[in-house]
Design an enzyme around this catalytic site. Structure first.
Site, PDB file in Angstrom:
ATOM      1  N   SER A 103       0.820  -1.220   0.000  1.00  0.00           N
ATOM      2  CA  SER A 103       0.000   0.000   0.000  1.00  0.00           C
ATOM      3  C   SER A 103       0.850   1.263   0.000  1.00  0.00           C
ATOM      4  CB  SER A 103      -0.947   0.004   1.204  1.00  0.00           C
ATOM      5  OG  SER A 103      -0.215  -0.015   2.414  1.00  0.00           O
ATOM      6  N   HIS A 108       9.795  -1.635   1.711  1.00  0.00           N
ATOM      7  CA  HIS A 108       9.932  -1.756   3.162  1.00  0.00           C
ATOM      8  C   HIS A 108       9.852  -3.218   3.572  1.00  0.00           C
ATOM      9  CE1 HIS A 108       5.732  -0.937   2.061  1.00  0.00           C
ATOM     10  NE2 HIS A 108       5.380  -1.744   3.049  1.00  0.00           N
TER      11      HIS A 108
HETATM   12  P1  AMP Z   1       2.363  -2.429   2.915  1.00  0.00           P
HETATM   13  O1  AMP Z   1       0.860  -2.649   2.975  1.00  0.00           O
HETATM   14  O2  AMP Z   1       3.165  -3.682   2.839  1.00  0.00           O
HETATM   15  O3  AMP Z   1       2.708  -1.428   1.832  1.00  0.00           O
HETATM   16  O4  AMP Z   1       2.753  -1.788   4.317  1.00  0.00           O
HETATM   17  C1  AMP Z   1       2.616  -0.430   4.588  1.00  0.00           C
HETATM   18  C2  AMP Z   1       2.565  -0.293   6.073  1.00  0.00           C
HETATM   19  O5  AMP Z   1       2.814   1.054   6.398  1.00  0.00           O
HETATM   20  C3  AMP Z   1       1.199  -0.658   6.699  1.00  0.00           C
HETATM   21  O6  AMP Z   1       1.386  -1.717   7.625  1.00  0.00           O
HETATM   22  C4  AMP Z   1       0.791   0.645   7.378  1.00  0.00           C
HETATM   23  O7  AMP Z   1       0.130   0.427   8.602  1.00  0.00           O
HETATM   24  C5  AMP Z   1       2.105   1.360   7.569  1.00  0.00           C
HETATM   25  N1  AMP Z   1       2.050   2.803   7.651  1.00  0.00           N
HETATM   26  C6  AMP Z   1       1.393   3.650   6.856  1.00  0.00           C
HETATM   27  N2  AMP Z   1       1.608   4.925   7.224  1.00  0.00           N
HETATM   28  C7  AMP Z   1       2.454   4.872   8.294  1.00  0.00           C
HETATM   29  C8  AMP Z   1       3.042   5.850   9.134  1.00  0.00           C
HETATM   30  N3  AMP Z   1       2.847   7.161   8.964  1.00  0.00           N
HETATM   31  N4  AMP Z   1       3.862   5.433  10.143  1.00  0.00           N
HETATM   32  C9  AMP Z   1       4.073   4.123  10.336  1.00  0.00           C
HETATM   33  N5  AMP Z   1       3.547   3.147   9.574  1.00  0.00           N
HETATM   34  C10 AMP Z   1       2.732   3.511   8.567  1.00  0.00           C
END
Ligand code: AMP
Length: 122
Positions: A103, A108
């Site tokens: 997302s 990461h």
């Molecule tokens: P992915 O779905 O693998 O792209 O993981 C993105 C992650 O980023 C999700 O687990 C979100 O909860 C996390 N996330 C989004 N915005 C933030 C933020 N500002 N600080 C920390 N984590 C975040």
């Protein structure tokens, strides 16, 4: 008439780019010249940390051979963070592409632990 060219995909606009630039805060657990690790804002387990490279790589399948040392470093930092958090077992996840659940389009590594983790994942 030709449509205007779309800008190249860039992580500069993502929330993680903003965190790296210090524009928004994070709950940092580790940092070095190559990467930053901070707690996920919506944790899926008692420990849920994200390790992100400072270099803006959009997704794993956009990484090239030149990124091999950086990708290895991210995994070593993931293990370091897990140790630092007192985890004896943990899971690392890299979602690559929307279909896989990505997302935020800045590469990461999720580090997840502190509870039993089922397999296969959802
Ligand atoms: P992915 O779905 O693998 O792209 O993981 C993105 C992650 O980023 C999700 O687990 C979100 O909860 C996390 N996330 C989004 N915005 C933030 C933020 N500002 N600080 C920390 N984590 C975040």
């Amino acid at each position: 008439m030709a449509l205007p060219e779309q800008p190249a995909a860039s992580t500069a606009d993502t929330i993680f780019g903003r965190i790296l630039r210090g524009e928004i805060p994070c709950d940092q657990v580790y940092a070095d010249e190559h990467c930053l690790a901070f707690r996920d804002v919506a944790p899926q387990a008692p420990v849920h940390v994200l390790v992100i490279p400072r270099e803006p790589i959009v997704r794993l399948d956009e990484a090239g051979p030149e990124h091999a040392p950086l990708l290895g470093h991210l995994l070593l930092v993931a293990a370091r963070v897990a140790r630092q958090e007192g985890l004896t077992g943990f899971r690392t996840v890299i979602n690559s592409g929307a279909e896989a659940g990505q997302s935020v389009f800045h590469l990461h590594v999720h580090v997840i632990g502190g509870r039993p983790l089922a397999w296969p994942p959802g």
